[in-house]
Scaffold this active site. Structure first.
Site, PDB file in Angstrom:
ATOM      1  N   ASN A 130       0.863  -1.132  -0.195  1.00 53.78           N
ATOM      2  CA  ASN A 130       0.118   0.089   0.034  1.00 53.78           C
ATOM      3  C   ASN A 130       0.825   1.246   0.065  1.00 53.78           C
ATOM      4  OD1 ASN A 130      -1.703   1.980   0.724  1.00 53.78           O
ATOM      5  ND2 ASN A 130      -2.388   1.264   2.743  1.00 53.78           N
ATOM      6  N   GLU A 186      -2.259  11.337  -2.830  1.00 52.30           N
ATOM      7  CA  GLU A 186      -1.389  11.185  -1.633  1.00 52.30           C
ATOM      8  C   GLU A 186       0.143  11.560  -2.061  1.00 52.30           C
ATOM      9  OE1 GLU A 186      -3.872   8.069   1.033  1.00 52.30           O
ATOM     10  OE2 GLU A 186      -2.853   7.026  -0.474  1.00 52.30           O
ATOM     11  N   GLU A 241     -12.415   9.956  -1.486  1.00 50.68           N
ATOM     12  CA  GLU A 241     -12.605   8.580  -1.231  1.00 50.68           C
ATOM     13  C   GLU A 241     -13.355   8.470   0.230  1.00 50.68           C
ATOM     14  OE1 GLU A 241      -8.798   6.608  -1.046  1.00 50.68           O
ATOM     15  OE2 GLU A 241      -8.158   7.618  -2.603  1.00 50.68           O
ATOM     16  N   HIS A 290     -14.889   2.884   3.018  1.00 49.13           N
ATOM     17  CA  HIS A 290     -13.952   1.996   2.365  1.00 49.13           C
ATOM     18  C   HIS A 290     -14.650   0.616   2.493  1.00 49.13           C
ATOM     19  CE1 HIS A 290      -9.702  -0.329   2.959  1.00 49.13           C
ATOM     20  NE2 HIS A 290      -9.501   0.554   1.997  1.00 49.13           N
ATOM     21  N   ASN A 336       4.511  -6.726   2.614  1.00 50.85           N
ATOM     22  CA  ASN A 336       3.175  -6.514   1.842  1.00 50.85           C
ATOM     23  C   ASN A 336       2.340  -6.068   2.857  1.00 50.85           C
ATOM     24  OD1 ASN A 336       1.578  -8.757   3.075  1.00 50.85           O
ATOM     25  ND2 ASN A 336       3.273  -9.725   2.877  1.00 50.85           N
ATOM     26  N   PHE A 389      -5.276  -5.846   2.159  1.00 52.16           N
ATOM     27  CA  PHE A 389      -5.877  -4.522   2.126  1.00 52.16           C
ATOM     28  C   PHE A 389      -6.324  -4.143   0.585  1.00 52.16           C
ATOM     29  CE2 PHE A 389      -5.283   0.356   3.045  1.00 52.16           C
ATOM     30  CZ  PHE A 389      -6.321   0.301   4.027  1.00 52.16           C
TER      31      PHE A 389
HETATM   32  C1  GAL Z   1      -6.503   6.020   0.410  1.00 53.19           C
HETATM   33  C2  GAL Z   1      -5.697   5.749  -0.896  1.00 53.19           C
HETATM   34  C3  GAL Z   1      -5.987   4.570  -1.641  1.00 53.19           C
HETATM   35  C4  GAL Z   1      -6.028   3.590  -0.905  1.00 53.19           C
HETATM   36  C5  GAL Z   1      -7.081   3.610   0.421  1.00 53.19           C
HETATM   37  C6  GAL Z   1      -7.055   2.462   1.149  1.00 53.19           C
HETATM   38  O1  GAL Z   1      -5.582   6.512   1.452  1.00 53.19           O
HETATM   39  O2  GAL Z   1      -5.733   7.059  -1.599  1.00 53.19           O
HETATM   40  O3  GAL Z   1      -5.156   4.515  -2.593  1.00 53.19           O
HETATM   41  O4  GAL Z   1      -4.911   3.170  -0.391  1.00 53.19           O
HETATM   42  O5  GAL Z   1      -6.659   4.538   0.963  1.00 53.19           O
HETATM   43  O6  GAL Z   1      -7.666   1.389   0.685  1.00 53.19           O
HETATM   44 MG    MG Z   2      -1.489   5.478  -1.117  1.00 51.17          MG
END
Ligand code: GAL
Ligand code: MG
Length: 992
Positions: free
Chosen positions: A87, A441, A511, A514, A589, A593
């Site tokens: 991630n 990010e 975003e 989740h 890793n 996620f």
């Molecule tokens: C955010 C990010 C995504 C993904 C998500 C978590 O912070 O922009 O790319 O990592 O969180 O799944």
């Molecule tokens: Mg990221």
């Protein structure tokens, strides 16, 4: 001017070099128009351990496009490069400019016959995408190089290609580079050529770019402006060239003379065509009206030298105050983040795959997609134009592992500007693109402002956004964002922003919610906020797909693109599982996620999709304050009336059969509502007592581009009668024998329909949300899973037996009492109390668990359904009567966890082979019926480790914690948590 004949040495380790001899990107599509030679297919291939390694004599073969990380080929050099998931962190700990010693480098080669007729023409090589550095040679001569893994590189190869002969094309792809540091997105690392490769030929006089601006004026007139950028391979343009055009539905051609306005020098030709289109059909996500446009470039003698075709849509986008307006309307953004992903190919997505993704989004009520976190294949934007989805087009910039540093690093300034500029020049003509995004990010620094500066000058017709910029503070100058686009903010935080009096820009979450595992709790609470607080306009759920790669269990390798039966066979086919981080031996890793989408890896919608569909309902129902026999119907769309929809009424009550009646939808314009009469004969069939629900199933009346006629789009529901019947009335104890309650010497109920007796349950198999941001660790410390029961006493009082027991946890003792009463007709009444101590202040559940006798594996229930629902996610499951085999109630989340619950259950039954049991609940409760125990689910990392038990485990809960979204974002809201104190619940068990 002399140009060097070799690319700069070690260009993979030079951030200031973004490309070498690469042509500017443009919006003239050469994919399926004009003279082209496709180069997709089988290529010779070697995977070297580094860009400076020697080639061997032995070649293998792979398909282009393809990720070598999932392809089967003869790995002559033993590089063994497999998918790797991280991630935030880079796969190596050292900071930039470090690159790992082993740097997998794919060398692709093939021959291409170029027709003799291409002699003297301008020949361009187009490589759709390669990660992360591409170096191209033709017949041994270097022709160009490029970075930017999700955009095309084009090179002028006219001088290197021999027309009428066979030519050797070599493409070298270096996996790790300076560019990797700005491509550190949260998904699998792969390597390879990931989009199509082709050659195309143009006349020496050609359209270098075409820009289409199609706006709307008050009164419904469309304003078209086309700017053609004309060049000649020899530099100076011939006198007398000109451009013409035609627009669908318009008789007169669009004609103009070269303006030459920009430069007198005669090498930079600009021609502008304009037209007013009265009564134009405006484009929006609801009404994706497109007009075919053709632009032709003529030689001085009038013959056509070049042509560009596209489809344009007339619409406007603007930010006015704290509203984002499309065609002047404040539209809700019902968005989702989408990665290029495929469980067999890694990230090669065919046009059919893209269409399937977008069609699925449309059917579940989405109207917007953010191309997280890089530009997608242009075909995706064509599809968004056609199907109707607003797009936030995002540049391929994410430096998450070195978060804020790279945005300040001068060496990376060209990369930031290029990545934004190349995307924008390519995608500017798509009506679907309503917002540009500077990336994801990457902190916030002057490199962002440099890119934003270029963009603001180049395209004044769209806003731009960048999440990192909002942290600079509300008072700064907003160079790099026009939208407040935070991620994962809590509901009360955004409401507070909107009501603070200080909000100056629209708030649209880039975003939120989740979708990892069993998730998307409180989506309804977000939508209540969006729809009630001015300034809040929606957001983009994270994310569309679960990135599980189909993995062969036999050798642990990716199943690969050629897997027979296609990915739809998925895990059901023996011998596969969905792999996530670590499953290919990849370290470091981030585990599962990457499995955080609204659809499973085989694109099966997860329950969060149903939730979203209902929250996006184009038609809403409400009970009027007065007026019996009527309901209020509201058109909740922004642009369309209801004529494209039909409806059906559905009347439901816990004890009765379903009653259906056709519904005429009233002729309502966008935003309008009216009272309609519920068909009297439907009401006449209401049961005399007890609760009654009225549902309106809304379907497409005709075929839509994204849904065949008859597709259900929403099913809003109102409760016509609230009154409920008492438990004992509903249990319907019949005349007959009162069989004595049987308990064994430990106080456990003995009953012919039970394989294991009802006991107290305080735990669930942790969801991803519970594990990663919620209280699962605390539950483990508290020993909830293994709370040990000790009997306190058994008291008999006639037909009533009271069993008291204590359940010891590390955080205190739960005192449990079960009062068992035998009723007429063999009905057993169970009244339970659990006194939970203060130390257990946040529990997954308090309730009963038992196991049904073997063979009882067909379920029926009255409650929310038919899909999985939880206390903070049930809008997508209308109340009704449902039935299914128990195994179908389970949701196969990629990593096993609590799954398959049903909210608000009034009664359920389990049957099989002519016998069964029915349970009535005192009030609507959370129930789960499953072939797995909570412990089974919690112990498994993948589905292949799970074995279905023959007997069904039944949970009926006095209280059950909501699922929330804590794996990334706020934990379950306090209202959906389970606290200490006295919990009481009761139920009846009848045997059939
Ligand atoms: C955010 C990010 C995504 C993904 C998500 C978590 O912070 O922009 O790319 O990592 O969180 O799944
Ligand atoms: Mg990221």
């Amino acid at each position: 001017m002399t140009r060097s004949s070799a690319p700069p040495p070690r260009l993979w380790d030079a951030p200031e070099i973004t490309g070498w001899r690469r042509l500017p990107l443009h919006a003239v599509s050469r994919r399926d128009q004009g003279d082209r030679i496709g180069l997709d297919g089988s290529w010779r291939f070697q995977l070297l351990p580094g860009p400076e390694s020697e080639l061997a004599d032995r070649w293998s073969r792979v398909d282009v496009p393809g990720c070598w990380t999932v392809q089967d080929f003869d790995d002559v050099h033993g590089v063994g490069d497999l998918p790797h998931y991280t991630n935030v962190p880079m796969p190596w700990p050292e900071p930039p400019p470090h690159l790992p010693a082993v740097n997998p480098t794919g060398v692709y080669e093939r021959e291409v016959d170029v027709p003799a007729g291409w002699l003297g023409r301008r020949i361009v090589m187009h490589v759709g995408a390669a990660e992360s550095v591409l170096i191209a040679d033709v017949n041994g001569e270097p022709v160009g190089a490029g970075k930017d893994a999700h955009l095309a590189s084009e090179f002028d190869v006219s001088g290197a290609v021999r027309a009428g002969e066979s030519n050797t094309v070599r493409l070298t792809v270096v996996k790790w580079s300076d560019a990797s540091y700005v491509e550190d997105q949260d998904h699998w690392w792969h390597g390879g050529i990931t989009r199509s490769v082709f050659l195309y030929a143009t006349d020496p006089l050609y359209l270098a770019d075409v820009r289409v601006t199609a706006g709307l004026e008050a009164g419904g007139t469309g304003r078209l402006r086309v700017d053609a950028d004309v060049r000649h391979t020899r530099g100076v343009l011939p006198e007398g060239w000109h451009v013409s055009g035609s627009l669908e539905g318009r008789e007169e051609p669009l004609v103009t003379e070269p303006t030459g306005e920009r430069r007198a020098a005669g090498w930079q030709g600009v021609a502008t065509l304009t037209a007013a289109v009265p009564d134009v059909r405006a484009w929006s996500a609801e009404t994706p009206e497109l007009y075919a446009l053709t632009v032709r470039l003529h030689r001085p003698d009038g013959t056509v030298a070049d042509e560009a075709r596209c489809r344009t849509g007339f619409r406007t986008v603007e930010v006015r105050g704290r509203d984002l307006l499309i065609n002047g309307e404040r539209v809700f953004i019902r968005g989702v983040n989408r990665h290029d992903f495929h469980p067999l190919t890694g990230r090669i997505v065919s046009e059919d795959d893209m269409r399937a993704d977008l069609v699925t989004m449309k059917r579940f009520g989405f109207n917007a997609v953010r191309t997280s976190h890089y530009p997608n294949d242009p075909a995706l934007l064509d599809l968004a134009d056609e199907l109707g989805l607003y797009v936030v087009d995002e540049a391929d910039i994410e430096s998450h592992g070195h978060h804020d540093e790279i945005a300040h690093e001068p060496g990376y300034r060209p990369a930031f500007v290029e990545r934004v500029a190349r995307m924008v020049t390519r995608d500017k003509n798509h009506p679907s693109v309503i917002i540009w995004s500077l990336g994801n990010e990457s902190g916030y620094g002057p490199n962002h402002d440099a890119a934003a500066g270029w963009l603001r000058r180049y395209d004044r017709t769209r806003p731009l956004q960048y999440e990192g910029a909002i942290h600079a503070g509300w008072s700064q100058t907003w160079t790099a964002t026009d939208i407040v686009c935070p991620m994962y903010s809590a509901v009360d935080a955004i409401v507070e922003h909107a009501t603070s009096g200080g909000q100056t820009k629209p708030l649209i979450l880039c975003e939120y919610s989740h979708a990892m595992g069993n998730s998307n709790g409180s989506l309804a609470d977000y939508w209540t906020a969006f729809e009630s607080a001015p300034g809040l306009q929606g957001g983009f759920i994270w994310e569309f797909w679960d990135h599980g790669i189909l993995q062969r269990l036999s050798d642990g390798r990716p199943a690969g693109p050629g897997t027979v039966g296609g990915y739809a066979a998925g895990v059901a086919a023996l011998g596969y599982r969905w792999a996530y981080g670590g499953d290919f031996g990849d370290t470091p890793n981030d585990g599962a996620f990457c499995a955080d989408g609204l659809v499973l890896p085989d694109r099966t919608p997860k329950p969060g999709m149903d939730e979203h569909r209902e929250l996006a309902a184009p038609v809403r129902l409400r009970l009027p304050d007065s007026g019996a026999g009527e309901v209020l119907v509201r058109n909740h769309q922004h642009f369309r009336d209801l004529s494209w929809l039909t409806g059906e009424w559905r009347l439901e009550a816990p004890g009765s059969a379903v009653v259906l009646a056709p519904a005429d939808l009233p002729p309502l314009g966008p935003g309008e509502s009216t009272a309609v009469l519920v068909p009297p004969d439907l009401l006449a069939r209401m049961p005399e007592t007890g609760e009654v629900w009225l549902r309106l199933s809304v379907r497409t009346a005709d075929d839509e581009a994204w849904a065949p006629r008859g597709t259900e789009l929403c099913a809003p529901q109102v409760r016509l009668r609230r009154e409920t019947l008492g438990l004992l009335t509903r249990a319907g104890a019949r005349e007959g024998d009162v069989a004595p309650v049987r308990v064994d010497d430990q106080g456990f109920v003995v009953h012919p329909r039970l394989a294991a007796p009802p006991v107290l349950s305080l735990w669930r198999a942790p969801t991803d949300n519970d594990r990663l941001g919620g209280p699962a660790d605390r539950w483990a410390e508290q020993g909830l899973a293994t709370a040990t029961r000790s009997l306190t006493d058994i008291k008999r009082d006639g037909e009533r037996v009271v069993v008291r027991a204590e359940y010891a946890t590390a955080a205190g003792v739960v005192v449990h009492e079960q009062a068992l009463t035998a009723l007429a007709g063999g009905v057993l009444l169970v009244e339970e109390t659990a006194v939970v101590p203060e130390g257990l202040n946040d529990l997954p559940r308090v309730g009963t668990v038992f196991t049904a006798a073997e063979g009882l594996d067909q379920a029926e229930w009255f409650g929310h359904g038919p899909g999985e629902t939880y206390p903070d996610r049930y809008a997508g499951g209308p109340v009704g009567r449902y039935g299914a085999p128990v195994r179908e109630l389970f949701t196969p989340y990629v990593r096993p966890q609590e799954s398959g619950g049903r909210h608000g259950v009034r009664w359920f039954s389990l049957h099989g082979a002519g016998v069964g049991l029915t349970v009535h609940l005192d009030e609507p409760r959370q129930v789960s019926l499953t072939h797995f125990s909570a412990a089974d689910l919690a112990a498994a990392e993948h589905h292949d480790e799970l074995a279905a038990r023959p007997c069904v485990t039944v949970h009926l809960d006095a209280a059950h914690r909501g699922v929330g979204t804590a794996s990334c974002g706020p934990d379950t809201l306090p209202a959906y948590r389970v606290g200490p104190g006295t919990h009481r619940w009761s139920w009846t068990l009848s045997a059939m």
